[in-house]
Scaffold this motif. Structure first.
Motif, short mmCIF file in Angstrom:
data_model
loop_
_atom_site.label_atom_id
_atom_site.label_comp_id
_atom_site.label_asym_id
_atom_site.label_seq_id
_atom_site.Cartn_x
_atom_site.Cartn_y
_atom_site.Cartn_z
N LEU A 42 1.06 -1.02 0.34
CA LEU A 42 -0.14 -0.21 -0.30
C LEU A 42 1.07 1.08 -0.08
N PHE A 43 1.89 1.19 1.20
CA PHE A 43 3.13 2.89 1.14
C PHE A 43 3.89 2.51 0.49
N GLY A 44 4.26 1.17 -0.53
CA GLY A 44 5.00 0.83 -0.28
C GLY A 44 6.14 1.93 -2.16
N PRO A 45 4.80 2.24 -3.03
CA PRO A 45 5.33 2.56 -4.33
C PRO A 45 5.63 4.31 -3.30
N TRP A 46 5.52 4.90 -3.11
CA TRP A 46 5.06 5.80 -2.61
C TRP A 46 6.82 6.11 -1.50
N ILE A 47 6.86 5.35 -0.97
CA ILE A 47 8.47 5.25 -0.92
C ILE A 47 9.42 4.42 -1.58
N TRP A 48 9.12 4.24 -2.53
CA TRP A 48 9.51 3.16 -3.59
C TRP A 48 9.63 3.80 -4.98
N THR A 49 10.23 5.16 -4.76
CA THR A 49 9.19 6.06 -5.85
C THR A 49 9.82 5.42 -7.63
N LEU A 50 10.54 4.73 -7.55
CA LEU A 50 11.24 4.00 -9.17
C LEU A 50 10.01 3.79 -9.69
N ASP A 51 9.69 3.96 -11.28
CA ASP A 51 8.13 4.09 -11.83
C ASP A 51 8.87 2.18 -12.44
N ARG A 77 12.79 -2.90 -16.41
CA ARG A 77 12.22 -2.60 -15.08
C ARG A 77 12.62 -2.97 -14.23
N ASP A 78 12.73 -2.05 -13.22
CA ASP A 78 13.13 -2.53 -11.62
C ASP A 78 11.88 -3.58 -11.06
N LEU A 79 12.34 -4.36 -10.85
CA LEU A 79 11.99 -5.76 -9.64
C LEU A 79 10.95 -5.62 -9.23
N PHE A 80 11.37 -4.89 -8.22
CA PHE A 80 11.19 -4.14 -6.57
C PHE A 80 10.07 -3.43 -6.40
N GLY A 81 10.23 -2.48 -7.63
CA GLY A 81 8.89 -1.45 -7.71
C GLY A 81 7.88 -2.10 -8.61
N ARG A 82 8.42 -3.61 -9.04
CA ARG A 82 6.76 -4.00 -9.70
C ARG A 82 6.43 -5.16 -8.98
N VAL A 83 6.72 -5.81 -8.07
CA VAL A 83 6.40 -6.69 -7.19
C VAL A 83 5.69 -5.60 -6.13
N LEU A 84 6.20 -4.59 -5.58
CA LEU A 84 5.24 -3.98 -4.65
C LEU A 84 4.13 -3.31 -5.48
#
Length: 300
Positions: A42-51, A77-84
């Motif tokens: 829920l809040f990871g995309p606001w903390i990890w801002t990489l698209d 593409r960043d896998l951490f951001g895609r998992v979040l």
């Protein structure tokens, strides 16, 4: 010398439920894990801002680093951001589909248990849905309505509505059977017979006396329904029948990583681990709720 007595308010029964729930170690560990996963998606995309949809061919197929903790995929593409981001979609599908299945199952179960003339018809309908093969039925529903809903609500919105509807209308049967059994038992309880003797209408009887007393099995079904919905959505996305390729879900990430399984096995590991931990934690929470809401176990 006079004794001073104080009248204490009766203790809320939900505190007893919580006390019993806390004694279930698996449920507490599951609750902590689920809360952490929920907070991250829920809040990871606001903390990890990489698209997570940003393509960088020069950074493709990289391993874990400070810039990309889980590495990158074949398009950079960043896998951490895609998992979040995928977790938010999978969670949304799971919770919404569970809510739909819960409403349908509770409605059918209450009507079948309370009204004898509807019992046979609704239970045979439930048996019919239970006899249908789930995966082929979902495949047929998706193939029939995917293009129509995508044209009406857009690729993402249409697939979301289709996923939620397909999973919800094929997952209500267990809840209906559980609720029906409890309603049949409640109909013969003294407080229900007393309410009927003073002329309480059926609608008020159901909303005031029946539904509050079947809340326990409904809550347990809700927790288990989330896990089943997440697994079903992941399976459909893994088969390539879910959301579009540029719209990540955990199942879609598994599907994309299969082609690179031998060279980069971690691409399958991370979304698979997220699905497993989420489903396992929800199942433990349901197990703890079942024990805590059972008055025969509570207080031991």
């Amino acid at each position: 010398m006079t004794d001073v007595t104080t009248n204490r308010a009766p203790r809320n029964q939900w505190w007893d439920v919580w006390d019993q729930y806390k004694t279930h170690k698996g449920a507490m560990v599951g609750t902590i894990f689920f809360a952490l996963i929920l907070f991250a998606v829920l809040f990871g995309p606001w903390i990890w801002t990489l698209d997570p949809t940003q393509i960088d061919i020069r950074s493709r197929n990289q391993g874990p680093s400070l810039a990309h903790p889980l590495g990158t995929d074949q398009l950079g593409r960043d896998l951490f951001g895609r998992v979040l981001a995928g977790g938010r979609v999978s969670m949304a599908v799971g919770v919404t589909a569970m809510a739909l299945a819960l409403v349908l199952g509770t409605l059918v179960g209450v009507l079948a248990g309370y009204f004898k003339r509807l019992d046979g018809l609704l239970m045979r309908l439930t048996d019919l849905f239970l006899a249908l093969p789930l995966l082929p039925l979902l495949l047929v529903i998706i193939m029939l309505f995917r293009d129509k809903l995508s044209a009406s609500f857009g690729p993402e919105g249409g697939i979301f509505i289709l996923m939620v509807s397909a999973i919800g209308i094929t997952s209500w049967m267990q809840t209906a059977r559980i609720v029906r059994g409890d309603v049949l038992a409640l109909k013969e309880r003294e407080f229900v017979l007393a309410a009927r003797s003073i002329g309480t209408p059926n609608r008020r009887m159901i909303t005031r006396h029946i539904l509050p007393n079947v809340l326990s099995p409904i809550m347990v079904s809700a927790t288990l329904g989330i896990a089943n919905a997440i697994i079903t959505e992941s399976a459909l996305s893994f088969l390539g029948l879910g959301f579009p390729p540029d719209f990540p879900t955990w199942g879609r990430l598994l599907f994309d990583g299969v082609d690179y399984l031998q060279q980069y096995p971690e691409r399958v590991l991370w979304p698979g681990l997220a699905i497993s931990l989420t489903v396992l934690s929800v199942n433990y929470m349901g197990d703890g709720l079942r024990d805590a809401l059972d008055p025969r176990i509570r207080g031991r």
